[in-house]
Design an enzyme around this catalytic site. Structure first.
Site, PDB file in Angstrom:
ATOM      1  N   MET A 289      36.727  45.375  47.181  1.00 12.62           N
ATOM      2  CA  MET A 289      36.232  44.121  46.901  1.00 12.62           C
ATOM      3  C   MET A 289      36.415  42.972  48.128  1.00 12.62           C
ATOM      4  O   MET A 289      36.823  41.934  48.341  1.00 12.62           O
ATOM      5  CB  MET A 289      37.408  43.208  45.999  1.00 12.62           C
ATOM      6  CG  MET A 289      37.561  43.988  44.555  1.00 12.62           C
ATOM      7  SD  MET A 289      36.017  43.461  43.744  1.00 12.62           S
ATOM      8  CE  MET A 289      36.163  44.451  42.129  1.00 12.62           C
TER       9      MET A 289
ATOM     10  N   HIS B 172      37.966  40.423  53.003  1.00 16.80           N
ATOM     11  CA  HIS B 172      38.137  40.748  51.677  1.00 16.80           C
ATOM     12  C   HIS B 172      38.111  39.634  51.020  1.00 16.80           C
ATOM     13  O   HIS B 172      38.017  38.499  51.624  1.00 16.80           O
ATOM     14  CB  HIS B 172      39.815  41.156  51.405  1.00 16.80           C
ATOM     15  CG  HIS B 172      39.983  41.947  50.240  1.00 16.80           C
ATOM     16  ND1 HIS B 172      40.118  41.024  49.044  1.00 16.80           N
ATOM     17  CD2 HIS B 172      40.192  43.390  49.899  1.00 16.80           C
ATOM     18  CE1 HIS B 172      40.516  41.916  48.048  1.00 16.80           C
ATOM     19  NE2 HIS B 172      40.440  42.940  48.419  1.00 16.80           N
ATOM     20  N   HIS B 173      37.591  39.601  49.454  1.00 16.64           N
ATOM     21  CA  HIS B 173      37.279  38.527  48.977  1.00 16.64           C
ATOM     22  C   HIS B 173      38.218  37.596  48.367  1.00 16.64           C
ATOM     23  O   HIS B 173      38.092  36.544  48.038  1.00 16.64           O
ATOM     24  CB  HIS B 173      36.467  39.027  47.639  1.00 16.64           C
ATOM     25  CG  HIS B 173      35.449  38.024  47.003  1.00 16.64           C
ATOM     26  ND1 HIS B 173      35.849  36.634  46.737  1.00 16.64           N
ATOM     27  CD2 HIS B 173      34.105  38.125  46.645  1.00 16.64           C
ATOM     28  CE1 HIS B 173      34.469  36.212  46.272  1.00 16.64           C
ATOM     29  NE2 HIS B 173      33.785  37.052  46.198  1.00 16.64           N
ATOM     30  N   SER B 174      39.545  38.118  48.623  1.00 16.37           N
ATOM     31  CA  SER B 174      40.690  37.074  48.481  1.00 16.37           C
ATOM     32  C   SER B 174      40.873  36.393  49.704  1.00 16.37           C
ATOM     33  O   SER B 174      41.643  35.307  49.329  1.00 16.37           O
ATOM     34  CB  SER B 174      42.050  38.355  48.266  1.00 16.37           C
ATOM     35  OG  SER B 174      42.389  39.167  49.285  1.00 16.37           O
TER      36      SER B 174
END
Lengths: 449, 449
Positions: free
Chosen positions: A22, A139-141
Site C-alpha cells: 500500500m 506508504h499510503h498511511s
C-alpha cells in the site's frame, strides 16, 4: 508526542499484503548539468544523506501492539538510519528508459518495512541522455495519493542556483511552510476523515440507482481481465505527452483536457482488451477523483476530493462516440454532485470507497463483480521549472498502487507543458502493460485526425 | 508429478517471516574477458534468459492449501516467467566492492515470492576492475545450505572456451548429471530426514551434560548482542583470504585449516564485542557443521552432516590460548561423536536443531538464553578454475541467513587457493558488520607473528 492514526490511515496498513503493498511512488527525471564533474551523482547522493536531522513525516514510524493496527500511533524513530532510507542505485547499459522502468517495477513491488518510517528514496544513475532519476516511495498511511509527490516537489527549488535542504532534512520542520498548496500530509498533522458512523444514516438514499442511465454509480461495471486477483509483481510504464496537443484536441472537439485524457485512456483500454480478445460489450467504468472545493478550502481541513464513476465508452468503435459518451457521463455525474450538500459528499466518498476496503480485507475483491474497472486520476502539478540540488527536473511520473480486483491504475500529473502518464499494473494478471504507451498515442492521434 | 515436501523442508517455509527470510545466496565475481565488446554483459544477460526450457528444481513452485504448509508439494510452474527470475542490475559509480556489498545486502533482505519458483538471479554490472558479479538466492526449502552454490558451480565450465547452458536451462534435465558430488537438491529429489519420532526415545541420554568441560553441548552459551531479535534489514561483508597463509599458520601451530579459520572467527568476534563493550566472561559457542561420511556415501541418501558446538575461546586474551581452546573443544566433540552409532547421530542432529526451529516458531528465540551464539560453516568448494559463459570466476562468497536470536552467520567456501568469507548479519542488531573483515585479518596476522 504520539499521534493516533485515523481509521482510514490504519486501514492502509491493515489491508496491506504481500500481493498488495500500500505505498505510492514518484519517478522523477533530472538533467545532469553540462559542467557537472564525473563524481556529480556522488555529490547528489551526499546531498540526500548528509542531512541536519530528519523532519516530519519522514522521521515518523508506526507503533502498534494490538492486531489489525487498531492502536497504531505515529512515533519518532529514534534510531533513524538515513542509509537505509536513501539508496544509491544504477541502471545496466544501455541505460534506456526501458531499463529504468524495469528497475522501478521491481522496486515498487517490494513492501516497505513496517518497523521503520514508511518511505524509501532511490537515486538512480546510468540513465542515457545525460540524465538521472529519483524514485521515491511512501506508504499510503503516511501521505494521500499523489501528496507524496507534491510534498517532494514543494521542497524543490525554482531556480537552478537555489539550494534547499533535502526534502526530509530536519531544517524543514522549523524553516518554512511547503511552497505548494493542497498538500495533505497525514503523519502527525491530519486527523483524517470525519466521523463516518455519524453521517452514514443520513444518506442511505444515495445508494438508490439514479434514473439517468449515463451515470455509472457504485456496484456496476463489467467483469474484465483488469478485475482479477493480483500477485505481488508489478510492471510500470511512463511517458510524457504534450499538453499543447491535448488542448488542441480538446478545442477541436469542444471538451476539456480531462475529457481528452479520459478518451486517451478509453481508447487505449479498448485496444488493449481487443488484443487480449476480452473486450466486454458494456463500457468500462473508471473511478475518477474529482475536486469539490479549491485547494485553499482544503487546507482548512476536510476532504476536498470525491470519487465518481464515469463510463469510458470502450464499447464504441468511433473515437468521437467514445469521447461523447465520456463527456455525457461526466456531465451527469457533476450535475448529480452539484445537488448534494457538503456532508453528503463526504459520506458519498466514504460509501463509495468502503466496499473497496472491505473487499480487500475479506478477500472478495477479484472474485466478485467489480464496482468499477480501474482508478484513473488526473491531478495538477507544478507549472514552473523545478530544480533538485541544481539539477533541472525534466519529468515526474506518478507510480500508484493496484489492489485485488483492480489490477491496473492510470495516474497523470501535469508539469509545465506536459501531461506525465504513469501506468502501474500487476504483471501476472495483465501482460504487456508497456503497450499502453503506444495505445495512448494512437488514441490521441485519432482525435487529432 | 507433485512431490510432497518433507517436514523439515516445509519447516523452512513455515518459519519464514518478514524479519527472517529463509533463503540462502551466493555472490560470485567474474572477470570480463579482455577482448569483450562494449555490449558484452548484454550478451551474458541474454545467455541467462534465452534458455531452452527450465530444469528442476528451478521450475518447481510450492503448492499448499492448508495452514503452516502442512500439505506443501512441489509442482511445475507452468507460467514460468524467466524475466521475473533473472534480473539485470548495475552498481552506482565508482562501482567498488563497497557498492556491491550494499546492493547485495539490500537484495538479500527481500523475501522470495512464495507463489513462484523460489529463486532469483541478478547479473550485476558496473563493478570496477573489469569485473561483473552474479548474486543468486534460493530458498532453503529448495536447496540445503550451500548446496545452491554447489549446484550453480557444477553447471559452470572448466575451460574458457567451453559453453554450457545456463544453470536453470531445461537441457540440464536430460543431458548430464551435475559435475560435483555431494549436492543435495531437495525439490522433487530428496525425501528429507528420516523419521524423527521413532528415534527420539533412544537418545534422551544425549541430553545429559557431558563430563568433559571443554565439550560445549546444547543449551549452553552466554547471552550476547548476537543473540537478540532481528529485523528484516541485512548487512553483508565478504572478502577472500589466501589458503596458503592459513595453511602456514596451521603448520606453525600444529593445527588444521579449520582450526585457524575458527581462530580467525574467535579473534574477530572478541574484537568486535570488545568495541561494543559487551564481551561476555564465558567463551562464545559456535554451532559448526561437521561432515560424518564421505560425499559418495551421502549420495546414497540420508544426512551426512551433523552440527556440533565448539568453544571459540573469546574470553582468552592470548591468540595462542584461544586457538588451543578451540582445538581442545573440537577434539572432545569429535571423540564424543565417534562413540555414537549412525542412528544416534541423525537424531543428535535433529535434537540439536529442533529447539532452534521451535524457538523461531514460538517467538522465544532472541528472548531466552541461546543454545549457541552463532553458526560458523567452512565448506569445501571447487579446486579448479570455473567459467560462466566464458568469463573466469574470480571469487564466490556464500550469503547465508540469520534468525531471531542468531543475528550473525559466518560461512566460508574454498575456491582454488582461497578461503572466501561471507559474513551476514542483521544491520539493526549488529552495527558495523563490515569491521569483521579487518578483524579477521588482524586475527590471522596474530597467529602468523
Amino acid at each position: 508526542m504520539a499521534k493516533k492514526l485515523s481509521i482510514m490511515d490504519s486501514g492502509w496498513l491493515m489491508m496491506e499484503t504481500r500481493e498488495t503493498p500500500m505505498h505510492v511512488g514518484g519517478l522523477v527525471l533530472f538533467d545532469i548539468p553540462e559542467d557537472a564533474p564525473p563524481d556529480y551523482l556522488e555529490g547528489v547522493y551526499r546531498y540526500m544523506v548528509e542531512v541536519d536531522g530528519i523532519c516530519r513525516p519522514f522521521n515518523q514510524k508506526i507503533q502498534s501492539r494490538l492486531p489489525l493496527y487498531m492502536d497504531a500511533t505515529w512515533v519518532e524513530d529514534r534510531n533513524f538510519d538515513i542509509d537505509y532510507h536513501v539508496r544509491h542505485s544504477a541502471l545496466p547499459r544501455p541505460g534506456r528508459v526501458r531499463e529504468l522502468l524495469a528497475l522501478v517495477s521491481r522496486l515498487h513491488a517490494q513492501r516497505l518495512d513496517p518497523s521503520r518510517p514508511l518511505w524509501e528514496s532511490y537515486l538512480i544513475e546510468g540513465l542515457e541522455g545525460n540524465r538521472f532519476a529519483l524514485y521515491t516511495k511512501m506508504h499510503h498511511s503516511m501521505v494521500d495519493g499523489v501528496a507524496g509527490m507534491y510534498l517532494m516537489q514543494s521542497r524543490m527549488a525554482t531556480r537552478a542556483d537555489e539550494r534547499l535542504p533535502a526534502p526530509w532534512d530536519g531544517r524543514w520542520d522549523a524553516n518554512k511552510p511547503p511552497r505548494q498548496k493542497g498538500i495533505n500530509v497525514k503523519a502527525g498533522a491530519m486527523e483524517g476523515l470525519s466521523n463516518v458512523r455519524k453521517a452514514t444514516g443520513q444518506v442511505v438514499d444515495l445508494l438508490r440507482q439514479p434514473r439517468d442511465s449515463t451515470v455509472k454509480t457504485i456496484y456496476r461495471a463489467p467483469k474484465t481481465q483488469l478485475n482479477r486477483r493480483v500477485t505481488g509483481a508489478r510492471r510500470f510504464a511512463a511517458q510524457s505527452w504534450s499538453l499543447g496537443r491535448i488542448k488542441a484536441a480538446a478545442k477541436r472537439h469542444g471538451g476539456t483536457v480531462n475529457d481528452i485524457f479520459l478518451a486517451m485512456c478509453g481508447g487505449a483500454l479498448r485496444r488493449y482488451l481487443l488484443t487480449l480478445d476480452s473486450l466486454p460489450d458494456e463500457p468500462l467504468v473508471a473511478q475518477v477523483p474529482v475536486a469539490l472545493r479549491s485547494a485553499d478550502q482544503a487546507e482548512e481541513g476536510g476532504n476536498a476530493i470525491t470519487m465518481v464513476q464515469v463510463s469510458l465508452g470502450t464499447h464504441l468503435y468511433a473515437p468521437q462516440d467514445r469521447l461523447a459518451e465520456i463527456q455525457d457521463s461526466m456531465a451527469a455525474v457533476k450535475k448529480r454532485l452539484g445537488l448534494m450538500q457538503k456532508a453528503e459528499i463526504d459520506v458519498y466518498t466514504v460509501l463509495t470507497n468502503a466496499p473497496l476496503s472491505l473487499g480487500q480485507i475479506t478477500g472478495l475483491s477479484g472474485r466478485v463483480s467489480p464496482m468499477f474497472n480501474l482508478v484513473i486520476s488526473n491531478v495538477p502539478g507544478p507549472k514552473e521549472t523545478l530544480y533538485f540540488n541544481g539539477a533541472e527536473m525534466l519529468a515526474s511520473y506518478p507510480v500508484s498502487l493496484v489492489l485485488h480486483g483492480y489490477a491496473l491504475n492510470i495516474t497523470v500529473v501535469s508539469y509545465k507543458d506536459s501531461l506525465e502518464f504513469g501506468v502501474i499494473g500487476c504483471r501476472d494478471t495483465l501482460p504487456h502493460i508497456q503497450r499502453f504507451l503506444d495505445y495512448f498515442e494512437e488514441s490521441l492521434a485519432e482525435l487529432e485526425a
